[in-house]
Design a protein around this motif. Structure first.
Motif, short mmCIF file in Angstrom:
data_model
loop_
_atom_site.label_atom_id
_atom_site.label_comp_id
_atom_site.label_asym_id
_atom_site.label_seq_id
_atom_site.Cartn_x
_atom_site.Cartn_y
_atom_site.Cartn_z
N TYR A 54 0.85 -1.19 0.00
CA TYR A 54 0.00 0.00 0.00
C TYR A 54 0.89 1.25 0.00
O TYR A 54 1.91 1.29 0.70
CB TYR A 54 -0.87 0.05 1.25
CG TYR A 54 -1.99 -0.97 1.32
CD1 TYR A 54 -3.26 -0.65 0.88
CD2 TYR A 54 -1.76 -2.23 1.85
CE1 TYR A 54 -4.30 -1.57 0.97
CE2 TYR A 54 -2.78 -3.17 1.94
CZ TYR A 54 -4.05 -2.83 1.49
OH TYR A 54 -5.06 -3.74 1.57
N GLN A 65 -3.61 0.35 -3.16
CA GLN A 65 -2.85 -0.85 -3.47
C GLN A 65 -2.05 -0.66 -4.76
O GLN A 65 -2.61 -0.39 -5.81
CB GLN A 65 -3.80 -2.04 -3.58
CG GLN A 65 -4.54 -2.34 -2.29
CD GLN A 65 -5.54 -3.48 -2.42
OE1 GLN A 65 -6.07 -3.74 -3.49
NE2 GLN A 65 -5.81 -4.16 -1.30
N LYS A 72 -4.37 -12.05 -4.81
CA LYS A 72 -4.64 -10.68 -5.25
C LYS A 72 -3.91 -10.33 -6.56
O LYS A 72 -4.12 -9.27 -7.13
CB LYS A 72 -4.20 -9.67 -4.17
CG LYS A 72 -5.16 -9.55 -3.00
CD LYS A 72 -6.44 -8.80 -3.39
CE LYS A 72 -6.19 -7.32 -3.60
NZ LYS A 72 -7.44 -6.58 -3.89
N ILE A 83 -8.59 -2.05 -3.78
CA ILE A 83 -9.36 -1.22 -2.85
C ILE A 83 -8.45 -0.12 -2.29
O ILE A 83 -7.22 -0.20 -2.39
CB ILE A 83 -9.94 -2.05 -1.69
CG1 ILE A 83 -8.81 -2.66 -0.84
CG2 ILE A 83 -10.89 -3.12 -2.21
CD1 ILE A 83 -9.29 -3.33 0.44
N ASP A 116 -10.79 -8.47 2.21
CA ASP A 116 -10.48 -8.07 0.84
C ASP A 116 -10.85 -9.22 -0.10
O ASP A 116 -12.04 -9.47 -0.33
CB ASP A 116 -8.99 -7.72 0.73
CG ASP A 116 -8.63 -7.03 -0.59
OD1 ASP A 116 -9.52 -6.92 -1.45
OD2 ASP A 116 -7.48 -6.61 -0.75
N ASP A 117 -9.88 -9.97 -0.63
CA ASP A 117 -10.20 -11.04 -1.58
C ASP A 117 -10.74 -12.29 -0.88
O ASP A 117 -11.60 -12.99 -1.41
CB ASP A 117 -8.98 -11.38 -2.44
CG ASP A 117 -7.79 -11.81 -1.60
OD1 ASP A 117 -7.46 -11.08 -0.65
OD2 ASP A 117 -7.20 -12.86 -1.91
#
Length: 578
Positions: A54, A65, A72, A83, A116-117
């Motif tokens: 990040y 990101q 990812k 995101i 997230d994922d």
């Protein structure tokens, strides 16, 4: 013993990966290269299943990101559903806010965890620090709880420290490149605006000097008297027509500012439509005749004899459309149709101006109403007069009158402007709603010769019929024989005719087909050494130099002085070029 050996081997592998990572970082300058090197080379090769790099945005309000390893990263330098995390939110956001690393043993017990994922139980977030300031976060997750060891924390901290300087430098370069691009764009915009302004000033200067030549010239002749009543009437018409043209041009410039500010008033005048159309035709006819085009105006049978509308604005927007049609029609016709329509439930006048001209592309149509824009500043249309304000004024007038305008065009086939203007009814008067052809034959003017240019043969190349008539009158009054050509190409044909012998060539600079620069150059190439006088409305020192460099021997600006013009021409004959 075996356990110790395994630890040594593992540590050695870590050192090799870190060494390779550091060496690669040394040659990298872009932010993306550095971040992907962290994710793929360091974290990936060390055996961790997940990692996201990040970086802080410019506003220091959220983390974005920039690189990833694991699920990812489904493809080459690709981030799955990227995101952004606001500073202070989630575990990553908390690390960015405090600058302190966090190792979460079981994310199921931490309400800050951001899914997230996919869900993972362990998370290690390490700040990327530069001079005590957080510039990013190195984040890794693992499906098992209590996964990350003290050794892992040291590795991630080391990687973040090794990369921080490179990232900070690359970010600074990225910002500088962006600023440089913005400066380049701003410079281009400024240069474009400056060029547009210069073109506008040159065009307005040229287009004002041409009618000024007619106004001052014919006024001087009228002042001298000794002319027939018919001649006086003709000169007066030329003065009035050109004065009105100048007034409209100045009005264009002033109106543009007023209209764009929204401070415009609309008046309602009674307009006798048959007379109004006839006036349009008388203004347009010289241009039509000059280019050998046909022009037809027609009115639908249900159009009333009179209406109420702002006559000045209606006339100006219509003339702008008509003169544009003539400018860009090489051969064929221009048509003007007037009918009745409605707009938002109100009675309206429908005006259509169509031509068989060169047409416009879809890209041209997107910009034609922008100020100072001339979409045909190329090829054979470089010398078309105009400020580039005409269609801007048309659109602004149409808006001011509460109307609408549409345009259709096909390159190589022609263009049609369709205007609908709300009008009020007026008391019927004289006038018919019949179709009419507008044609006018220019009349010759007899003059009294003197001896200044006696028996001198002069080739005059001038596309303005009004100016050509005036100059011819002045020169013939002083004893010259004048042959008029409407452009340089026609002038060269006269010149090439062995029957013609000229003492001097007088040429306008801005002409269709073949301009004055090309004519002067062609004459000099033919070996002609006699005077070539540039008679032009372009009046700067640079314009004079350009004329002389093209082959002209003398340079006279419009408007001409009737009292001295013949003498100026005579003096050119006594120069060394004669």
């Amino acid at each position: 013993m075996e356990k110790d050996n395994a630890a040594v081997i593992e540590r050695h592998r870590y050192l090799e990966v870190l060494h390779e990572f550091t060496m690669r970082q040394a040659s990298m300058n872009s932010v993306d290269d550095i971040c992907w090197n962290i994710a793929k080379t360091a974290i990936g090769e060390l055996g961790f299943v997940d990692c996201v790099v990040y970086l802080m945005n410019e506003a220091h309000s959220e983390l974005v990101q920039r690189a990833a390893h694991g699920n990812k990263n489904p493809g080459e330098r690709e981030i799955l559903d990227p995101i952004a995390i606001p500073v202070g939110e989630g575990i990553v956001g908390s690390v960015a806010e405090t600058g302190v690393l966090e190792r979460v043993e079981d994310t199921r017990d931490d309400e800050r965890y951001i899914l997230d994922d996919s869900f993972r139980c362990s998370e290690l977030a390490v700040p990327i620090l530069r001079e005590g300031k957080v510039i990013g976060v190195l984040d890794s997750e693992h499906p098992e709880p209590h996964f990350f060891s003290d050794e892992d924390v040291k590795l991630f901290t080391t990687i973040a420290a090794l990369a921080s300087t490179r990232i900070d430098t690359a970010l600074a370069l990225e910002r500088l490149e962006k600023q440089a691009e913005e400066l380049i764009d701003a410079r281009r915009e400024a240069e474009a605006a400056s060029k547009a302004k210069s073109r506008f000033l040159a065009s307005i200067s040229h287009d004002m000097r041409t009618p000024l030549t007619a106004i001052l010239g014919y006024s001087k002749l009228a002042e001298e008297g000794a002319s027939s009543q018919e001649q006086m009437a003709e000169w007066q018409r030329a003065i009035v027509t050109n004065a009105e043209y100048m007034a409209d041009m100045v009005g264009n410039v002033l109106d543009l500012t007023v209209l764009e500010s929204g401070q415009v008033s609309v008046s309602y005048d009674v307009i006798v439509l048959a007379d109004w159309v006839a006036d349009l035709g008388s203004l347009l006819n010289p241009r039509i005749l000059q280019k050998g085009l046909s022009f037809r105006s027609s009115m639908a049978r249900d159009v009333p004899g009179q209406i109420q509308c702002d006559k000045a604005k209606l006339t100006e927007l219509t003339m702008n459309l008509l003169t544009n049609a003539v400018k860009y029609t090489v051969s064929g016709r221009v048509e003007f149709f007037m009918g009745l329509s409605t707009l938002d439930g109100r009675a309206a006048l429908n005006l259509k101006v169509s031509d068989t001209g060169i047409g416009m592309s879809p890209d041209d149509l997107r910009v034609i109403f922008e100020p100072f824009t001339r979409v045909h500043d190329h090829e054979g249309f470089m010398n078309v007069e105009g400020t580039g304000l005409g269609l801007s004024i048309v659109e602004l007038y149409v808006d001011a009158l509460g109307g609408s305008i549409t345009v259709t065009s096909v390159p190589g086939e022609g263009t049609c402007f369709d205007v609908v203007i709300p009008v009020l009814p007026a008391e019927e008067g004289e006038g018919s709603a019949a179709e009419t052809e507008l044609v006018q034959e220019p009349k010759g003017v007899a003059v009294k010769p003197t001896a200044v240019l006696k028996d001198r043969r002069i080739l005059l190349c001038e596309d303005s019929e009004t100016v050509a008539t005036l100059v011819t009158l002045i020169l013939e009054r002083d004893g010259a024989l004048v042959i008029h050509a409407e452009n340089g190409e026609s002038g060269m044909k006269h010149f090439s005719d062995s029957k013609e012998h000229f003492d001097v060539v007088i040429t306008d600079i801005q002409m269709p087909v073949m301009d004055g620069y090309a004519l002067a150059s062609a004459l000099r190439t033919e070996g002609w050494s006699k005077p070539i006088i540039a008679l032009t409305a372009f009046a700067t020192d640079q314009d004079a130099d350009k004329c002389l460099n093209a082959g002209c021997s003398h340079y006279i600006t419009k408007p001409i002085d009737v009292a001295t013009f013949a003498s100026q021409v005579a003096r050119s004959l006594s120069d060394t070029h004669a």
